[in-house]
Design an enzyme around this catalytic site. Structure first.
Site, mmCIF file in Angstrom:
data_model
loop_
_atom_site.group_PDB
_atom_site.id
_atom_site.type_symbol
_atom_site.label_atom_id
_atom_site.label_comp_id
_atom_site.label_asym_id
_atom_site.label_seq_id
_atom_site.Cartn_x
_atom_site.Cartn_y
_atom_site.Cartn_z
ATOM 1 N N TRP A 24 116.424 7.636 90.396
ATOM 2 C CA TRP A 24 115.507 6.635 91.105
ATOM 3 C C TRP A 24 115.134 5.645 90.029
ATOM 4 O O TRP A 24 115.012 6.088 88.727
ATOM 5 C CB TRP A 24 114.322 7.258 91.507
ATOM 6 C CG TRP A 24 113.119 6.611 92.124
ATOM 7 C CD1 TRP A 24 113.395 5.500 92.942
ATOM 8 C CD2 TRP A 24 111.727 7.148 92.212
ATOM 9 N NE1 TRP A 24 112.067 5.322 93.388
ATOM 10 C CE2 TRP A 24 111.055 5.949 93.022
ATOM 11 C CE3 TRP A 24 110.928 8.101 91.688
ATOM 12 C CZ2 TRP A 24 109.680 5.995 93.300
ATOM 13 C CZ3 TRP A 24 109.679 8.151 91.902
ATOM 14 C CH2 TRP A 24 109.047 7.144 92.679
ATOM 15 N N TYR A 52 117.097 4.636 97.104
ATOM 16 C CA TYR A 52 117.344 3.910 95.745
ATOM 17 C C TYR A 52 118.052 2.907 95.721
ATOM 18 O O TYR A 52 117.703 2.280 95.012
ATOM 19 C CB TYR A 52 117.886 5.136 95.081
ATOM 20 C CG TYR A 52 117.130 6.337 94.790
ATOM 21 C CD1 TYR A 52 115.790 6.598 95.412
ATOM 22 C CD2 TYR A 52 117.914 7.397 94.103
ATOM 23 C CE1 TYR A 52 115.128 7.799 95.344
ATOM 24 C CE2 TYR A 52 117.092 8.708 93.947
ATOM 25 C CZ TYR A 52 115.850 8.782 94.591
ATOM 26 O OH TYR A 52 115.145 10.250 94.459
ATOM 27 N N HIS A 110 114.789 12.802 103.517
ATOM 28 C CA HIS A 110 113.924 12.249 102.371
ATOM 29 C C HIS A 110 112.565 12.602 102.455
ATOM 30 O O HIS A 110 112.024 12.993 101.419
ATOM 31 C CB HIS A 110 114.287 10.998 102.027
ATOM 32 C CG HIS A 110 113.940 10.483 100.491
ATOM 33 N ND1 HIS A 110 114.559 9.258 99.989
ATOM 34 C CD2 HIS A 110 113.312 10.918 99.729
ATOM 35 C CE1 HIS A 110 114.235 9.206 98.792
ATOM 36 N NE2 HIS A 110 113.593 10.277 98.470
ATOM 37 N N SER A 149 113.343 17.355 101.568
ATOM 38 C CA SER A 149 112.497 16.737 100.430
ATOM 39 C C SER A 149 111.213 16.491 101.003
ATOM 40 O O SER A 149 111.063 15.977 101.983
ATOM 41 C CB SER A 149 113.406 15.642 99.720
ATOM 42 O OG SER A 149 112.658 15.058 98.834
ATOM 43 N N GLN A 171 113.628 19.543 97.894
ATOM 44 C CA GLN A 171 113.368 18.779 96.585
ATOM 45 C C GLN A 171 112.039 18.117 96.730
ATOM 46 O O GLN A 171 111.471 17.714 97.613
ATOM 47 C CB GLN A 171 114.237 17.490 96.553
ATOM 48 C CG GLN A 171 114.226 16.917 95.512
ATOM 49 C CD GLN A 171 115.059 15.752 95.110
ATOM 50 O OE1 GLN A 171 114.695 14.693 94.980
ATOM 51 N NE2 GLN A 171 116.551 16.071 95.344
ATOM 52 N N SER A 198 110.890 14.133 89.259
ATOM 53 C CA SER A 198 109.887 13.859 88.416
ATOM 54 C C SER A 198 109.202 15.069 87.309
ATOM 55 O O SER A 198 107.858 15.179 87.262
ATOM 56 C CB SER A 198 108.465 13.184 89.194
ATOM 57 O OG SER A 198 109.127 11.862 89.844
ATOM 58 N N ASN A 250 117.160 15.460 76.980
ATOM 59 C CA ASN A 250 116.749 16.265 78.252
ATOM 60 C C ASN A 250 117.582 17.280 78.508
ATOM 61 O O ASN A 250 117.073 18.459 79.175
ATOM 62 C CB ASN A 250 116.829 15.289 79.321
ATOM 63 C CG ASN A 250 115.754 14.291 79.425
ATOM 64 O OD1 ASN A 250 114.696 14.200 78.613
ATOM 65 N ND2 ASN A 250 115.776 13.238 80.070
#
Length: 286
Positions: A24, A52, A110, A149, A171, A198, A250
């Site tokens: 994203w 996106y 989504h 999601s 998600q 996130s 990460n």
């Protein structure tokens, strides 16, 4: 063992890498190089969405990263506005064409509502129709797994009323300061794997002094602590970045947060203001 080599089994036996690259806010023109860099570092999981606007670039990166397609896990999402069977079928084929792929490893609905009616009206029938399109694409081999999601418990239950396949994935927004424990537990009872998007709260956790102090005790960064937190919750973590240095950092999360500290992170005061990003429906607090 690196987190980049670890996977979870989905309920249909498909293995999903525990850590993925979220895309994203990565422009289409930059997405291919981001995917190639991630693959070079060792990532084998990349997440995108029709919304996106970077499926073309992500697909190019997948095709040109030098890693065998069968060793990569690629996920995308039906646009939230698609709430009927015909549009879902067309959109599934559209994503395959745009990405230049023969199959997609995971495709999600989504959102249970269109973005302009977030947590609003009743779209149960539309979601069931779109889900039927995903189920047929799964049966046809176009998709290896399917999911949803941003679905709350009642959204999932509405889908299950007619579904032949229980969603493999849900998600969700999951991070320190927003841990929907009841929803995570519900998904576990249905054998639905949760993906955490996130995990750093769209950067808001970087402002939390208590979390920073805890990260210092572990000798890690705030993002690393936050990513590890979502992993220890049993979720797939999807931090988003186009920066190779951040991608590398990460993935350096092979430490263990103590039970006591996990409890402290779980009880962190809920974030209610995501600053300039609060206008996005998923951060709106609805």
């Amino acid at each position: 063992m690196s987190i980049l080599t670890e996977t979870y089994p989905l309920s249909n036996g498909v293995e999903i890498p525990r850590l993925g690259l979220g895309t994203w806010f990565i422009d289409d023109d930059d997405a291919a190089e981001a995917v190639r860099e991630a693959a070079r570092i060792g990532y084998r999981h990349v997440d995108t969405a029709q919304a996106y606007g970077n499926e073309r670039g992500v697909g190019e990166g997948v095709r040109t990263c030098g890693v065998a397609r069968e060793d990569l896990f690629v996920s995308t999402k039906l646009a939230a506005e698609i709430k009927d069977y015909d549009d879902a079928v067309a959109a599934i084929d559209g994503s395959l064409t745009t990405m230049g792929l023969d199959y997609i490893d995971l495709m999600l609905i989504h959102s249970p509502q269109p973005w302009n009616d977030w947590r609003g009206g009743d779209y149960a029938e539309g979601n069931r129709a779109a889900w039927r399109g995903l189920e047929e694409a799964l049966q046809a081999g176009k998709l290896r797994s399917i999911g949803v999601s941003n679905f709350l418990e009642n959204d999932v239950e509405n889908l299950l009323a007619t579904a032949e396949v229980v969603p493999h994935v849900n998600q969700l927004l999951v991070h320190v300061g927003n841990t929907p424990a009841d929803l995570l537990a519900f998904c576990a009872t249905k054998d639905i794997r949760v993906q955490a998007y996130s995990p750093i709260a769209h950067g808001e956790m970087l402002k939390n002094a208590a979390v920073a102090t805890m990260a210092d005790r572990y000798g890690v960064t705030v993002p690393q602590l936050c990513i590890r937190y979502t992993l220890q919750l049993g979720t797939v973590s999807l931090p988003k970045t186009a920066n190779p240095e951040h991608m590398q950092a990460n993935a350096e999360v092979d430490f263990v947060i103590s039970d006591e500290d996990m409890a402290a992170l779980l009880s962190t005061e809920k974030i209610r203001d995501y600053g300039e990003h609060t206008f996005f429906p998923v951060y709106s607090g609805k």
